[in-house]
Design a protein around this motif. Structure first.
Motif, PDB file in Angstrom:
ATOM      1  N   ASP A  83       0.861  -1.182   0.000  1.00 13.59           N
ATOM      2  CA  ASP A  83       0.000   0.000   0.000  1.00 13.59           C
ATOM      3  C   ASP A  83       0.896   1.230   0.000  1.00 13.59           C
ATOM      4  N   LEU A  84       0.901   1.972  -1.079  1.00 13.71           N
ATOM      5  CA  LEU A  84       1.843   3.077  -1.260  1.00 13.71           C
ATOM      6  C   LEU A  84       1.637   4.184  -0.238  1.00 13.71           C
ATOM      7  N   THR A  85       0.385   4.514   0.057  1.00 13.27           N
ATOM      8  CA  THR A  85       0.108   5.594   1.007  1.00 13.27           C
ATOM      9  C   THR A  85       0.630   5.239   2.400  1.00 13.27           C
ATOM     10  N   ARG A  86       0.331   4.034   2.849  1.00 12.53           N
ATOM     11  CA  ARG A  86       0.792   3.605   4.170  1.00 12.53           C
ATOM     12  C   ARG A  86       2.316   3.533   4.215  1.00 12.53           C
ATOM     13  N   ARG A  87       2.886   3.042   3.153  1.00 12.71           N
ATOM     14  CA  ARG A  87       4.342   2.913   3.114  1.00 12.71           C
ATOM     15  C   ARG A  87       5.025   4.276   3.171  1.00 12.71           C
ATOM     16  N   ALA A  88       4.501   5.255   2.446  1.00 10.10           N
ATOM     17  CA  ALA A  88       5.089   6.592   2.473  1.00 10.10           C
ATOM     18  C   ALA A  88       5.021   7.186   3.880  1.00 10.10           C
ATOM     19  N   ARG A  89       3.877   6.991   4.542  1.00  9.07           N
ATOM     20  CA  ARG A  89       3.739   7.517   5.909  1.00  9.07           C
ATOM     21  C   ARG A  89       4.746   6.878   6.857  1.00  9.07           C
ATOM     22  N   VAL A  90       4.910   5.556   6.745  1.00  9.85           N
ATOM     23  CA  VAL A  90       5.837   4.854   7.640  1.00  9.85           C
ATOM     24  C   VAL A  90       7.266   5.329   7.415  1.00  9.85           C
ATOM     25  N   GLN A  91       7.654   5.490   6.154  1.00  8.43           N
ATOM     26  CA  GLN A  91       9.041   5.899   5.881  1.00  8.43           C
ATOM     27  C   GLN A  91       9.294   7.344   6.308  1.00  8.43           C
TER      28      GLN A  91
END
Length: 604
Positions: A83-91
């Motif tokens: 999930d790109l949105t979740r991944r961006a937030r985590v990073q």
């Protein structure tokens, strides 16, 4: 690291973001290593600080951050990170986590006494590290860099004795920020090249798959046609040789002539199905969408196939819903010729494959659709065999052994049904039988009958109202001698008078001096082709300007459209049959072009 496209990713901007996050993800293990190496240095320098408790807390925060960061690196390898949105937030949050830790380190260093300035410079170095590892992702860089830099710079400029060190730290952080922005820009260009490369690969794969499909299709066509043509022509050749008296053979019997005729008709059916299938596969098969009477069409086909069924000892029954029999309004919407082709195929298959029992054809309404079902007591098909039966050039060996055919009928019928906005459904059970159902749109307000001439006669179907008179004077323009001879034979068999012209120019000259009831034009001729001849006929001053024109074409949709646009009333595809010629002549002769407004085509 993540080769598959993440979820919730657009095709353009999302792909850029995905590649940026992939680049940052690739750097995260190195970030872990740098912080692991930097920890002993920080512990050694921090051991000279005055506040041992605060130093212990700083080390604990550092260890907690390192563990959390390790967990983030491990999480990015799981499916949840797609999930790109979740991944961006985590990073981004992991980068801010280290940035906040740098601020805490700077706060601890501010009270470290004699080692205050070295520890603050170490904190500034940690800020530079955070900036570098955030560089691939612009959002992470813009958020992480200010948070990481503000702590060390604030405390360095807070006291006059550390302002010079603050200037050096500011220069180092500013240089790191500039280099990170340059790196981000360069990575962006690399990402654009990578996306272009991916697009090119996808296009090449698409072209390659299309070429492979075309190659397989041509191979299937060659294999099928070679078998069917060889068998059909061999039988016809033997009968013709006997008729010609070659080799001392006796004249062929009626049974042999009928067998040769059946073989030739089967061969023509295979060729027609192959041409239609290839045209449909390429997206160039055109169908009409007009109102027509389905009950009469189905009844005619049942009458044609009933002798074949009776000869095999089968019962062929027709059941029509009473409302469809009695009502004068209501019509199926589609192409009547293609509908006839589909029904003829599934009824013919039922007669062909059913050994004993009965075949029932049912016509009924389904809301705003009409369903034409053909049920038989044949061998039946399993689900796997049914899928195979609907594939082009595929035949079920269990039921098709010894039966002629190219394996195209059901595949083509389903394509034609979809083109007309309908569907061809199928159910079957091994040992019980099969049921194939053609579903087409139905308009209950459409008119299927012609108005009576004087108000007192019973209305007749439109298809029968315009039946052509006998002994039509027909002009045939055909440059191929064999095709011309065959067409002349069919027309004369139907009782018409035929005049032959070898090209369009000769046909136009004859039309200027003779009156004709119908003109049949080959679509492709020397001197003047079919469209040119049709347009020239429509431009004549005499009575032949309104003559009915049938364009005899090779099956190409573009050729058909050219002929119709030039003034032809209908088209007939080669190779022609007696029934097809009779229908085309009847349809064209039934048109009254003189009653049409100027410039309007007679074709619906």
């Amino acid at each position: 690291m993540f080769a598959e496209r993440p979820q919730n990713t657009p095709a353009d901007g999302g792909a850029d973001a995905r590649l940026a996050l992939d680049a940052q993800t690739a750097l995260l293990p190195y970030a872990l290593a740098v912080f692991a190496v930097g920890l002993p240095v920080y512990v050694w320098a921090g051991s000279f600080a005055q506040n041992a408790g605060w130093m212990a807390i700083s080390f604990a925060v550092f260890a907690i951050n390192w563990g959390a960061f390790y967990g983030v690196v491990a999480w990015l390898r799981t499916d949840a990170a797609r999930d790109l949105t979740r991944r961006a937030r985590v990073q981004v949050m992991s980068g801010l986590l280290w940035a906040v830790a740098v601020c805490q380190m700077a706060a601890f260093a501010d009270g470290a006494g004699g080692v205050r300035e070295p520890l603050l410079l170490l904190s500034a170095g940690a800020a530079v590290i955070c900036i570098f590892f955030a560089a691939p992702c612009l959002l992470a860089l813009l958020l992480t860099a200010p948070v990481a830099a503000i702590g060390p710079l604030y405390f360095l400029f807070a006291r006059p004795d550390s302002e010079s060190a603050g200037v050096m730290a500011f220069g180092a952080i500013a240089l790191a920020m500039a280099l990170s922005l340059i790196l981000n820009r360069m990575l962006g260009r690399q990402h654009a090249l990578a996306l272009a490369h991916e697009t090119l690969l996808e296009e090449r794969l698409t072209v390659l798959e299309a070429a492979e499909r075309a190659a397989r299709s041509k191979s299937d066509i060659v294999a099928t046609l070679s078998h069917e043509i060889r068998n059909g022509l061999t039988g016809v050749t033997h009968v013709l040789a006997a008729a010609a008296g070659k080799g001392g053979r006796a004249a062929p019997s009626r049974e042999q002539l009928n067998a040769a005729l059946d073989a030739a008709q089967d061969l023509v059916a295979v060729l027609n199905a192959t041409l239609d299938s290839e045209t449909a596969e390429s997206g160039r098969l055109a169908v009409d969408s007009i109102a027509f009477e389905p009950v009469r069409l189905v009844r005619d086909l049942v009458l044609l196939d009933r002798p074949h069924a009776v000869a095999k000892g089968l019962e062929l029954a027709l059941h029509v819903e009473p409302d469809l029999e009695q009502r004068a309004l209501g019509a199926a919407i589609g192409d009547p010729l293609r509908t006839r082709q589909i029904i003829a195929n599934i009824v013919g298959n039922a007669v062909k494959y059913t050994v004993r029992g009965r075949i029932e054809v049912r016509v009924e309404r389904r809301d705003n659709q009409i369903a034409i079902a053909v049920a038989d007591t044949g061998p039946g098909l399993s689900p796997g065999e049914m899928d195979q039966a609907f594939q082009a050039f595929q035949r079920v060996e269990r039921t098709g052994a010894g039966v002629n055919g190219a394996g195209l009928g059901l595949s083509l019928s389903r394509q034609l049904a979809r083109l007309m906005g309908g569907a061809l459904e199928a159910t079957s059970a091994v040992g019980v039988g099969s049921c194939f159902t053609l579903v087409l749109p139905f308009d209950e307000n459409a008119l299927c009958v012609a108005e009576p001439a004087d108000g007192g006669e019973t209305p007749q179907p439109v298809e029968a109202a315009g039946a052509p008179p006998r002994n039509l004077r027909i002009l045939v323009a055909e440059d191929d001698a064999l095709n011309a001879a065959m067409l002349r034979a069919i027309l004369e068999q139907l009782g018409h008078q035929v005049v032959h012209a070898q090209n369009g120019r000769r046909a136009l000259d004859l039309a200027r001096i003779c009156d004709f009831d119908l003109v049949m034009l080959d679509g492709r001729m020397p001197v003047m082709d079919g469209p040119q001849t049709a347009a020239a006929l429509r431009a004549l001053d005499g009575g032949n300007s309104d003559v009915a024109i049938v364009a005899v074409i090779g099956g190409d949709a573009d050729e058909a459209r050219e002929c119709l646009d030039a003034g032809a009333d209908t088209v007939l595809r080669k190779p022609v049959s007696v029934a097809a010629v009779a229908r085309a002549v009847a349809d064209a002769a039934a048109l009254d072009r003189k009653s049409l407004p100027p410039g309007q085509s007679a074709v619906a």
